[in-house]
Design an enzyme around this catalytic site. Structure first.
Site, PDB file in Angstrom:
ATOM      1  N   GLU A 135      -9.151   4.134  -2.384  1.00 21.72           N
ATOM      2  CA  GLU A 135      -7.911   4.032  -3.161  1.00 21.72           C
ATOM      3  C   GLU A 135      -8.186   3.374  -4.510  1.00 21.72           C
ATOM      4  OE1 GLU A 135      -4.632   2.265  -1.091  1.00 21.72           O
ATOM      5  OE2 GLU A 135      -5.237   3.058   0.868  1.00 21.72           O
TER       6      GLU A 135
ATOM      7  N   ASP B 275      -9.240   0.416   1.780  1.00 24.50           N
ATOM      8  CA  ASP B 275      -8.252   0.049   2.796  1.00 24.50           C
ATOM      9  C   ASP B 275      -8.850   0.337   4.176  1.00 24.50           C
ATOM     10  OD1 ASP B 275      -5.866  -0.438   4.174  1.00 24.50           O
ATOM     11  OD2 ASP B 275      -5.112   1.587   3.816  1.00 24.50           O
TER      12      ASP B 275
ATOM     13  N   HIS C 266      -3.486  13.901   1.218  1.00 27.67           N
ATOM     14  CA  HIS C 266      -3.797  12.977   2.312  1.00 27.67           C
ATOM     15  C   HIS C 266      -2.658  12.959   3.341  1.00 27.67           C
ATOM     16  CE1 HIS C 266      -5.153   9.428   4.471  1.00 27.67           C
ATOM     17  NE2 HIS C 266      -4.018   8.819   4.200  1.00 27.67           N
TER      18      HIS C 266
ATOM     19  N   THR D 168      -9.273  -5.820   3.363  1.00 21.71           N
ATOM     20  CA  THR D 168      -9.147  -4.823   2.300  1.00 21.71           C
ATOM     21  C   THR D 168     -10.142  -5.233   1.226  1.00 21.71           C
ATOM     22  OG1 THR D 168      -6.794  -4.554   2.800  1.00 21.71           O
ATOM     23  CG2 THR D 168      -7.551  -3.747   0.653  1.00 21.71           C
TER      24      THR D 168
ATOM     25  N   GLU E 246     -10.725   3.839   3.601  1.00 24.88           N
ATOM     26  CA  GLU E 246      -9.804   4.655   2.810  1.00 24.88           C
ATOM     27  C   GLU E 246     -10.060   4.325   1.343  1.00 24.88           C
ATOM     28  OE1 GLU E 246      -5.688   4.345   4.027  1.00 24.88           O
ATOM     29  OE2 GLU E 246      -6.011   5.740   5.684  1.00 24.88           O
TER      30      GLU E 246
ATOM     31  N   ARG F  64      -8.771   3.248  13.246  1.00 25.57           N
ATOM     32  CA  ARG F  64      -7.929   4.397  13.586  1.00 25.57           C
ATOM     33  C   ARG F  64      -7.404   4.365  15.009  1.00 25.57           C
ATOM     34  NH1 ARG F  64      -6.460   5.791   8.688  1.00 25.57           N
ATOM     35  NH2 ARG F  64      -8.205   6.433   7.384  1.00 25.57           N
TER      36      ARG F  64
ATOM     37  N   GLU G 190     -10.233  12.296   7.648  1.00 25.57           N
ATOM     38  CA  GLU G 190     -10.031  13.649   7.130  1.00 25.57           C
ATOM     39  C   GLU G 190     -11.343  14.436   7.097  1.00 25.57           C
ATOM     40  OE1 GLU G 190      -7.758  11.412   3.966  1.00 25.57           O
ATOM     41  OE2 GLU G 190      -7.052  13.453   3.552  1.00 25.57           O
TER      42      GLU G 190
ATOM     43  N   LYS H 233      -5.015  -2.542   9.845  1.00 28.72           N
ATOM     44  CA  LYS H 233      -5.319  -2.635   8.423  1.00 28.72           C
ATOM     45  C   LYS H 233      -5.569  -4.075   7.963  1.00 28.72           C
ATOM     46  CE  LYS H 233      -3.966   1.733   7.325  1.00 28.72           C
ATOM     47  NZ  LYS H 233      -4.688   2.682   6.460  1.00 28.72           N
TER      48      LYS H 233
ATOM     49  N   ASP I  15       0.844  -1.186   0.000  1.00 29.79           N
ATOM     50  CA  ASP I  15       0.000   0.000   0.000  1.00 29.79           C
ATOM     51  C   ASP I  15       0.886   1.246   0.000  1.00 29.79           C
ATOM     52  OD1 ASP I  15      -2.449   1.200  -0.157  1.00 29.79           O
ATOM     53  OD2 ASP I  15      -2.810   1.199   2.002  1.00 29.79           O
TER      54      ASP I  15
ATOM     55  N   GLN J 277      -4.688   1.825  15.100  1.00 25.97           N
ATOM     56  CA  GLN J 277      -3.536   2.335  14.344  1.00 25.97           C
ATOM     57  C   GLN J 277      -2.714   3.329  15.171  1.00 25.97           C
ATOM     58  OE1 GLN J 277      -4.799   3.994  10.593  1.00 25.97           O
ATOM     59  NE2 GLN J 277      -2.729   4.497   9.919  1.00 25.97           N
TER      60      GLN J 277
END
Lengths: 438, 438
Positions: free
Chosen positions: B214, B246, B148, B270, B212, B250, B387, B266, B141, B253
């Site tokens: 992607e 993804d 970002h 996925t 996420e 949080r 975000e 993570k 990844d 993480q």
């Protein structure tokens, strides 16, 4: 990765009956029987077990009818030349096969078949090529030595060497499965680096090539998708262990690793010993987990198990040896650079696996995880040049008079390991061995 | 991972001739022909291409003799139901197959065979199950959106949001291949977390579950072992792209990620769209790479190529939609939460691949790399809840009146993407879609 011919034997003389298994120095007495994937000449790779200085070819023995009945599933699973299908059968099958191999290879029971077997099923290790005996789905690398984490942390964060999560979390990261290999060469990688005085980074050959001495553990059976593995059951999911050299490009690592961790500094090669020593063979060498220091937290319940606490460690001595081009050309032997001991690890193999699956992550037969560099509280008994040379500031001196901050082309690195316990026959891991090429 | 039945179609009405490929809203006009691995009922997974709201079964068409001569190797490679062997044949084969599919599926050329083909080779997407169409060896990844990286960096390092290596290094990390799936459920992971006011960490359900958004790129052909891929050749090594979610825990993480990067935050899942849109289909939508800002360094030579600079980006609009349990039960449609644009990425797909192989890392057919979260300079056009909600401090409000800092159980997340260009037929990626379950 390509497989290369290797000489992994320690005993080059012939001892006793053809295998040499009685040699007290061998890594491969009858008590070990580690698995490998080997090939002779241009033949395809097939599974064998190590015995003395020989390899016992499982599929040849099956075809010759040497195995007793009742092992049909196990023998069929071995025909692919890789261990994954056999691993997936689970611990009862692993044990059934181990006992059958004991029977077949014990001198006492061989009787008339001995000569047949030697002719059809035993190949000298020295004449074989080896490959990784498992198709590795995912490779993970842990960081389970608190001494290593402290040593490295002190170089980058002198005031705060150990991060707050270390004593709670078995820290690990995903590695690159494609570059795990039994390889007799390590090509010096190119990459981006930026020295403190450089105005800008540049791309070129790594200047700080290092090894990391680790044990690797193979997952034998996975989890139910999405479900954790209980710490009390984790040990039974492990199939076996191998030696692992987590080659590291320190200058590339320093520049790339923030914020997402090591990447190209590690993914050019991870060298394994060709041998997978089973957890059953290692059982006599289980020792208590490293005791927590005063003030250290107890592991959280999902990482806590009385049996793991009392017998989750392993008494395994691991050694790194180095030989330069000059030493090799003069016919000199390797220098022993460091000897360290796996029993100092802060986290056990079972804790690493239970943590790995604690979020429901799919674990599959054949997944590999590294322990992280095996260091100890003794500054001379550490598992990397980074630590031995204080990040290159205190070079070591070889018997040839040469010095090393990091590895130079032509250096040959050999890692070996032996499980030793009073009253028990020692067993070993063979060698993870590669030469640095430019 | 298990494959689940999904409804990935957008056009549930029937349009025109059986496929619905002429519907201007379809993701799958004749210009697209993305690959998938699909199954009907209990049959094994096989390879198909999407056309309108149908799947064209490649192997059924081969068996029925619909393909012209000269495609023997390509068709044989497709029989496994996974793309790896076909990918390994290289770009000339990919193009030969694409042209043959054009011929077969173009209305103008079908003539008398049309009815036969509809009967034997076309299946409605709505009746199929999907799986990842590639056996993924390794999953990586990247972190290629500077917006970002800046947004996230500002939350953790307000004074220093963007690290010094960002504009030089396409930052990436190894991910977990085993948990990449086409999955209609995402199980809320359990893990270790420690909130700022907690005295100690604890293990339990993630409280800050996020997506996420992607793009994922599949490597079609690898490198010679140990050798880099030149930036000028990198694009030809890419087979196609897919949507990639993804999933990110949080709170896990934040506690685990130092010093070695994201791990269990993570690796629980996925989610991919079932469709691989080929680079040939995307060719008309190539746009210049994002221009470097004044003062930004030029890429180092191994990442610099004039063609990549002028046409290494992709004009792809990507959208995240959300539907809560309440909205679903009332029969309401998804809310659009964010729409963003891949053309803002700082690093191109070719730069990511060239960097990945720059240390000689073995790249294999079927390897997958994610682009990293697709954000833009517009704070509302970003690819994660982290975000959008400023790390949960500024919850978003749904059309139902509910608010979200992070995801709650029952939330359904759907990601879609379309490549759009004036004068060209738009093509799409289907959907990566999963419901959060507790």
């Amino acid at each position: 990765m390509t497989a290369y011919p290797l000489d992994h034997t320690h005993d080059t003389n012939a001892y006793g009956w053809p295998t040499g298994a009685e040699d007290p120095q061998t890594d491969f007495p009858i008590q070990n029987l580690p698995f490998c994937s080997f090939a002779v000449g241009m033949e395809p790779f097939r599974l064998g077990v190590g015995i003395g200085r020989m390899i016992f070819d499982i599929t040849a023995a099956e075809q010759a009818g040497f195995f007793p009945e009742g092992l049909e599933a196990e023998l069929a699973a071995c025909r692919s030349g890789r261990l994954n299908a056999f691993m997936a059968l689970g611990p009862a099958s692993w044990r059934r096969m181990r006992h059958a191999l004991f029977e077949l290879l014990s001198l006492a029971t061989l009787g008339q078949k001995r000569t047949d077997m030697a002719t059809t099923c035993l190949f000298p290790m020295a004449a074989a090529r080896f490959d990784v005996p498992v198709t590795i789905g995912d490779y993970t690398d842990f960081y389970a030595s608190i001494d290593h984490a402290t040593n490295v942390g002190a170089m980058f964060r002198p005031d705060n060497p150990l991060l707050p999560n270390y004593k709670w979390v078995p820290i690990g990261y995903h590695g690159r499965a494609s570059s795990v290999a039994v390889a007799d060469q390590v090509r010096r990688p190119h990459g981006q680096t930026k020295r403190p005085d450089d105005a800008e980074p540049s791309y070129g050959p790594c200047r700080q090539l290092d090894w990391e001495l680790e044990l690797g553990f193979f997952v034998g059976t996975g989890n139910a998708p999405g479900h954790p593995i209980a710490i009390g059951a984790a040990h039974q999911h492990l199939f076996g262990a191998t030696l692992l050299n987590d080659w590291s490009a320190r200058d590339m690592q320093a520049w790339e690793y923030q914020p997402l961790g090591p990447f190209l500094a590690k993914s050019f090669l991870t060298t394994l010993s060709p041998w997978v020593v089973t957890m059953d063979a290692l059982a006599p060498f289980r020792v208590p987990a490293r005791p927590r220091a005063d003030g250290d937290p107890a592991p959280l319940p999902y990482l806590s198990d009385a049996d793991d606490q009392s017998a989750g460690g392993f008494g395994i001595d691991v050694t790194v040896e180095l030989r330069s081009t000059q030493m090799r050309e003069k016919g000199e032997e390797f220098d022993t650079i460091a000897t360290t001991d796996f029993s100092h690890m802060y986290w056990t193999a079972a804790q690493m696996l239970a943590h790995h699956a604690s979020n429901g992550c799919d674990m599959r037969s054949g997944d590999l995880f590294g322990s992280g560099t095996i260091s100890t509280p003794d500054p001379s008994a550490v598992g990397s040049l980074l630590e031995l040379t204080k990040r290159g500031q205190a070079p070591i001196t070889l018997s040839s008079g040469e010095t090393r901050s990091f590895l130079v082309d032509g250096d040959e690195v050999r890692m070996t390991g032996r499980a030793v316990r009073e009253g028990y026959r020692a067993i070993g891991f063979g060698a993870a061995r590669s030469i640095v090429v430019g």
